[in-house]
Write a protein that holds these residues in place. Structure first.
Motif, PDB file in Angstrom:
ATOM      1  N   THR A 689      46.264  45.503  39.178  1.00  0.00           N
ATOM      2  CA  THR A 689      46.418  44.133  38.525  1.00  0.00           C
ATOM      3  C   THR A 689      45.382  43.166  38.968  1.00  0.00           C
ATOM      4  O   THR A 689      45.144  42.473  38.249  1.00  0.00           O
ATOM      5  CB  THR A 689      48.036  43.803  38.990  1.00  0.00           C
ATOM      6  N   LEU A 690      45.254  43.217  40.232  1.00  0.00           N
ATOM      7  CA  LEU A 690      44.088  42.292  40.576  1.00  0.00           C
ATOM      8  C   LEU A 690      42.769  42.533  40.113  1.00  0.00           C
ATOM      9  O   LEU A 690      42.242  41.889  39.629  1.00  0.00           O
ATOM     10  CB  LEU A 690      44.234  42.326  42.428  1.00  0.00           C
ATOM     11  N   LEU A 691      42.543  43.737  40.244  1.00  0.00           N
ATOM     12  CA  LEU A 691      41.030  44.260  39.738  1.00  0.00           C
ATOM     13  C   LEU A 691      41.134  43.749  38.111  1.00  0.00           C
ATOM     14  O   LEU A 691      40.051  43.352  37.668  1.00  0.00           O
ATOM     15  CB  LEU A 691      41.083  45.949  39.923  1.00  0.00           C
ATOM     16  N   GLN A 692      42.133  44.007  37.629  1.00  0.00           N
ATOM     17  CA  GLN A 692      42.358  43.736  36.023  1.00  0.00           C
ATOM     18  C   GLN A 692      42.102  42.143  35.962  1.00  0.00           C
ATOM     19  O   GLN A 692      41.507  41.681  34.898  1.00  0.00           O
ATOM     20  CB  GLN A 692      43.319  44.433  35.348  1.00  0.00           C
ATOM     21  N   ALA A 693      42.663  41.507  36.522  1.00  0.00           N
ATOM     22  CA  ALA A 693      42.691  39.850  36.340  1.00  0.00           C
ATOM     23  C   ALA A 693      41.496  39.452  36.903  1.00  0.00           C
ATOM     24  O   ALA A 693      40.883  38.589  35.940  1.00  0.00           O
ATOM     25  CB  ALA A 693      43.618  39.458  37.401  1.00  0.00           C
ATOM     26  N   ILE A 694      40.830  39.838  37.904  1.00  0.00           N
ATOM     27  CA  ILE A 694      39.267  39.236  37.960  1.00  0.00           C
ATOM     28  C   ILE A 694      38.518  39.649  37.229  1.00  0.00           C
ATOM     29  O   ILE A 694      37.545  39.066  36.894  1.00  0.00           O
ATOM     30  CB  ILE A 694      38.951  39.677  39.633  1.00  0.00           C
TER      31      ILE A 694
END
Length: 1001
Positions: A689-694
């Motif tokens: 989720t963090l990788l997709q968000a950034i």
């Protein structure tokens, strides 16, 4: 011994031509090519060759017999291609692409029956590595008449398939940047140049001996790419085939034609060594690859033409090879494709589907695209539709069943949970091995019960997983669900290196709740330069508002305040946008309310309905009255959830407002807005989720060098250790995360070096204050270009530094002052030399981020008239600088100090009028004291030949600078602008020098 050549003809154009001939292209001299065009430069088709080939490759098969098309139909097909209505470059190119890939229907009477038969312009081969029955030609210096002009433009090399211009190549000498060839190609495609050549082209190339870039028609410069073959170069892979081709002797006839065309001796040109240009030509222009790229790896996405990047091409080839092999259960072998976010994963799926549909070894494939979120499902469906591939979207479980049961070849898109509903309707099972299940973001859906249901319904289907993020260590153990990783994978490091995405800079920011007065004052001093006194006072009132809120409200308000200021100072007015990730819907609405209250930045909230739990990592457990009211208001305004989301996304992507889009879970994945440059992270995210968000901010856009992640939730703190040392990333292998994020500090560390590099260009200038000497030095074209490059690098790095809280608070004022003052001086110098040396306007000079930096942090100099206009050749009038008659007593008898007082006083009067902070007495006292101090400094450094001694002058300038800064600004609180201080020093030195020369004479 003859010297080696350095021009483009000998080092790029002729070697390229020789290799292309070796690859199978027949050479036509410019004169021969012109004859094929009926000696008209307005014609771009080689009509005689096209006519011959239409007869050669087309046959009518009717009732067991084989017939030729009539001469009339052949001519009609030529006219259809030649006289197509020009409707803009890309629209016309798309119409021609459809013609040459699909052919055209021609009515012909055979045995008394009139029927419609398809005529093809290209024989698209079904066999691997075949060139079909096509003819390939190459020519050079291809003169084409310009639109609405009597002039012509001449691309260096043009490649033809059946007389149709397929590839246009621009060559440059090795000392000329290949980007100039890119720029020339783009210029030639413009409406006022030769677009009627490019409406036929499929590939465009820009070459010099040492580098090469490729694209397709209409591609903007930032999207041109490099082609990389696996295993470090095709010539190695093909066992020296390229080397053999490169050194293959030409026939005597061809040699003579080339030498006559270029008026040269080929024996003096040939090099046996492989160059980057050779590798690219071999990779992209050998006939079978050229046809394949045009036929299977080119799409029109919403009217924009796109050609595969190398990683897309090779992973699709690898996948096609893999799915043709069967395992022990008689299922096709599947696998996982990992291509980092932003590198064109959706288009890879489109191109794979196209290749599956066109592959002669796979009969009637049924392709099912599976995602786990509604917005991703819509996006994929839209991408396929935009690319001209019809995709049926399953609206329900029952509908999914109906679409699959039809057993027609085609494309279906669906959400994964519909498999469960479909199975509940009917225990359906299809054992065909020709069903291909393409699962997007596979790491999220591959282990659940829905996935199991999918496999129950299609036990022998081929499963292909697509992910934009690396797999967790625990997921790697379950690769058997799909099969192994399909190579080549494409990591974030490769994507950044290729320029497919922008790198991401990370800044951890912490907003203090209880700041001491000194810290608050410093914050305001550093952040509010460029604002008027009234604006600064208004901002302080808004800052104080936080004290009236409860603890939770304070946190959100202070972050909103900081975000508002950060965006205003660094991004507002540049055309770039930002996303704010809130922890839940209630706080999302609070961020929106506080940003609106502060009133500097526009924002909107995009959330899902309050009564619907969002499938993945939903954190919004409460449904508050505020959220319900907000939702009802949105539904009243927009009518439906779909329209609400669609309109706000369109406004964000294409309008000037909102500047910030506030989200919770929605739009953290599959949401592409290239103008989105900053992600404000106010919520703890982990892993995928963090990788997709950034990745929301890593898309390419003109003028965007980085994406910025501003972390208020302390997800990664200072980012001063390996990513997997943080809990958010501990489940990954470190090697898979290399290049994902870079601390903003690592970019800021480059600032002193770039500052030094800039000044280093001017070390030969004797007198540092002599602006004319700088301009004269920059008369040299190469030095001037280097100055522009170094100034740009320094400006961009300073802009990044000034956006960073830590840099602003920890850098001393004098250093900041120096950086800013020198950037302004050098920007002015750049403008001056561009005018002086009559350079064309380059709109990159007005690049939004640099303009924003100058506007926000570095004030333009207001004109302060020190004296009435006088004749400088009249000593008497020049000596009389207009000052008030009432000179302070402390200056009596000191004529030099009186003269300096006359220079200083107008500056302080202007400052007083602007701010209202100095009364007449304080003003005169400050001007007099400063005049005396300057007189003392100049006396201290006075020596014989002072005005010829650069070092002595520098020491005096530094001392005056220190006095103005320490005494006037710090002690007396007189906030003169950087320009005014510079002007004071300059005018004082002019006055001192003039008085000195007057005394001598």
């Amino acid at each position: 011994m003859k010297p080696f050549q350095i021009n483009e003809k000998y080092l790029s154009q002729i070697p390229a031509l020789q290799l292309l001939i070796g690859l199978g292209f027949e050479f036509l001299t410019p004169a021969e090519a012109l004859r094929e065009r009926q000696n008209r430069t307005a014609n771009v088709l080689l009509e005689n060759i096209l006519r011959s080939q239409l007869k050669e490759i087309n046959r009518i098969h009717y009732k067991g017999g084989e017939y030729l098309f009539s001469e009339e139909n052949v001519q009609s097909a030529i006219q259809k291609l030649k006289n197509i209505k020009y409707d803009g470059l890309l629209k016309t190119n798309e119409a021609i692409y459809d013609l040459i890939t699909l052919g055209t229907a021609m009515e012909q009477t055979i045995e008394g029956n009139s029927k419609s038969f398809n005529m093809n312009y290209i024989h698209w081969p079904k066999a691997k590595n075949s060139t079909g029955r096509n003819k390939f030609h190459v020519t050079v210096e291809y003169s084409v008449a310009r639109s609405r002009s009597t002039e012509t433009a001449r691309p260096d090399i043009v490649l033809f398939v059946n007389g149709i211009p397929f590839c246009v190549i621009e060559c440059k000498a090795p000392q000329v940047d290949v980007e100039q060839a890119v720029s020339q190609s783009i210029r030639n495609q413009n409406d006022d140049y030769i677009p009627k050549l490019f409406i036929y082209s499929q590939i465009v190339l820009a070459l010099n001996k040492n580098s090469a870039m490729y694209a397709t028609t209409g591609t903007a410069a930032k999207f041109w790419g490099v082609w990389k073959e696996p295993d470090n170069g095709q010539w190695k892979m093909d066992n020296g085939k390229l080397l053999k081709l490169k050194n293959m002797p030409l026939s005597e006839h061809v040699r003579q034609k080339i030498e006559a065309s270029f008026n040269c001796q080929l024996s003096t040109i040939h090099s046996e060594l492989i160059t980057a240009q050779d590798e690219t030509l071999f990779a992209l222009c050998r006939p079978e690859r050229l046809l394949e790229l045009a036929w299977k790896f080119t799409v029109f996405d919403g009217g924009i033409k796109k050609i595969a990047r190398y990683q897309q091409y090779f992973v699709i080839k690898s996948t096609l090879n893999r799915v043709k092999h069967f395992d022990s259960t008689n299922s096709r072998k599947g696998g996982v494709i990992w291509h980092t976010q932003g590198s064109g994963k959706s288009l890879t799926m489109v191109m794979l589907a196209r290749n599956l549909a066109l592959d002669p070894e796979i009969l009637n494939p049924r392709i099912v695209l599976v995602t786990d979120r509604d917005d991703l499902d819509k996006q994929l469906g839209n991408t396929f539709a935009a690319c001209g591939l019809e995709a049926n979207r399953a609206t329900s479980g029952r509908n999914l069943l109906e679409l699959v049961a039809e057993k027609k070849s085609g494309i279906i898109t669906t959400l994964i949970h519909k498999f469960d509903k479909a199975y509940a309707v009917k225990k359906y099972q299809d054992e065909s091995p020709d069903i291909f299940i393409l699962v997007d973001e596979s790491h999220r859906t591959q282990f659940g019960s829905f996935s199991a249901r999918m496999r129950q319904m299609f036990p022998y289907a081929c499963y292909l997983g697509f992910t934009g993020t690396p797999l967790l260590k625990k997921e790697k153990n379950s690769f058997t669900k799909f099969g192994e990783l399909v190579e080549p994978h494409y990591s974030i490091t490769q994507a950044v290196e290729d320029g497919a995405v922008v790198p991401l800079l990370y800044e951890g920011r912490h907003v203090e709740m209880t700041q001491n007065r000194e810290a608050v004052d410093l914050w305001f001093e550093r952040h509010t330069q460029g604002l008027s006194k009234a604006q600064q006072a208004d901002l302080k009132r808004k800052y104080a508002r936080a004290e009236m809120l409860n603890k939770a409200g304070q946190v959100i308000y202070m972050r909103a305040f900081d975000i508002s200021e950060h965006f205003r100072a660094n991004w507002q007015g540049t055309g770039f946008k930002a996303q704010l990730v809130a922890p839940n819907k209630t706080s999302a609405l609070k961020y929106n309310a506080y940003l609106n209250e502060i009133g500097i930045v526009s924002s909107e909230v995009v959330i899902s309905p309050p009564d619907m739990r969002e499938g993945y990592e939903e954190t919004d457990d409460e449904t508050t009255d505020e959220v319900v009211k907000f939702w009802q208001k949105m539904m009243k305004r927009y009518g439906s959830e779909e329209e609400y989301t669609k309109q706000l996304i369109n406004q964000f992507k294409h309008g000037s407002v909102p500047e910030i889009l506030i989200v919770v879970d929605k739009l953290l994945t599959g949401f592409d807005a290239p103008r989105n440059a900053v992600l404000y992270l106010c919520r703890v995210l982990r892993e995928h989720t963090l990788l997709q968000a950034i990745a929301r901010v890593n898309r390419l856009h003109e003028g965007k060098a980085f994406g910025f992640i501003v972390d208020y939730a302390s997800v990664l703190g200072e980012l001063d250790k390996a990513l997997t040392m943080y809990s958010a990333f501990e489940g990954f292998d470190e090697s898979d995360l290399v290049g994902t994020l870079t601390s903003i500090n690592s970019e800021i560390e480059k600032l002193p070096g770039r500052y030094s590099d800039l000044w280093d260009l001017f070390k030969s200038v004797k007198h540092s204050y002599d602006e004319e000497a700088y301009e004269v030095l920059l008369a040299d074209d190469e030095l001037r270009d280097e100055f522009y490059v170094r100034l740009s690098e320094f400006g961009k790095t300073l802009g990044i530094a000034l956006s960073c809280e830590k840099f602003l608070t920890e850098t001393d004022e004098k250093t900041l002052f120096g950086y800013k003052a020198d950037l302004r001086k050098f920007q002015s110098l750049k403008a001056s030399v561009k005018l002086r040396y009559a350079e064309a306007i380059d709109y990159r000079d007005y690049e939004p981020k640099i303009k924003k930096l100058l506007d926000t942090h570095i004030q333009a100099n207001e004109v302060v008239q020190l004296n009435e206009p006088v004749n400088i050749f009249d000593d008497e009038s020049f000596m009389v600088v207009k000052v008030h008659d009432d000179i302070p007593d402390k200056l009596s008898g000191n004529e030099d100090a009186m003269a300096y007082f006359g220079v200083l006083k107008p500056f302080l009067e202007a400052y007083s009028r602007q701010t209202g902070e100095l009364d007449e007495e304080d003003l005169e006292s400050a001007a007099a004291d400063t005049a005396i101090a300057i007189h003392g400094i100049l006396e201290k450094h006075k020596k014989i030949h002072f005005w010829d001694d650069e070092d002595a002058q520098k020491q005096a300038v530094n001392d005056i600078d220190d006095y103005l800064y320490d005494e006037l600004k710090t002690e007396r609180g007189i906030e003169l602008s950087l320009d005014q201080m510079d002007d004071i020093i300059e005018k004082v030195l002019q006055m001192a020098k003039f008085r000195n020369e007057s005394e001598i004479t």
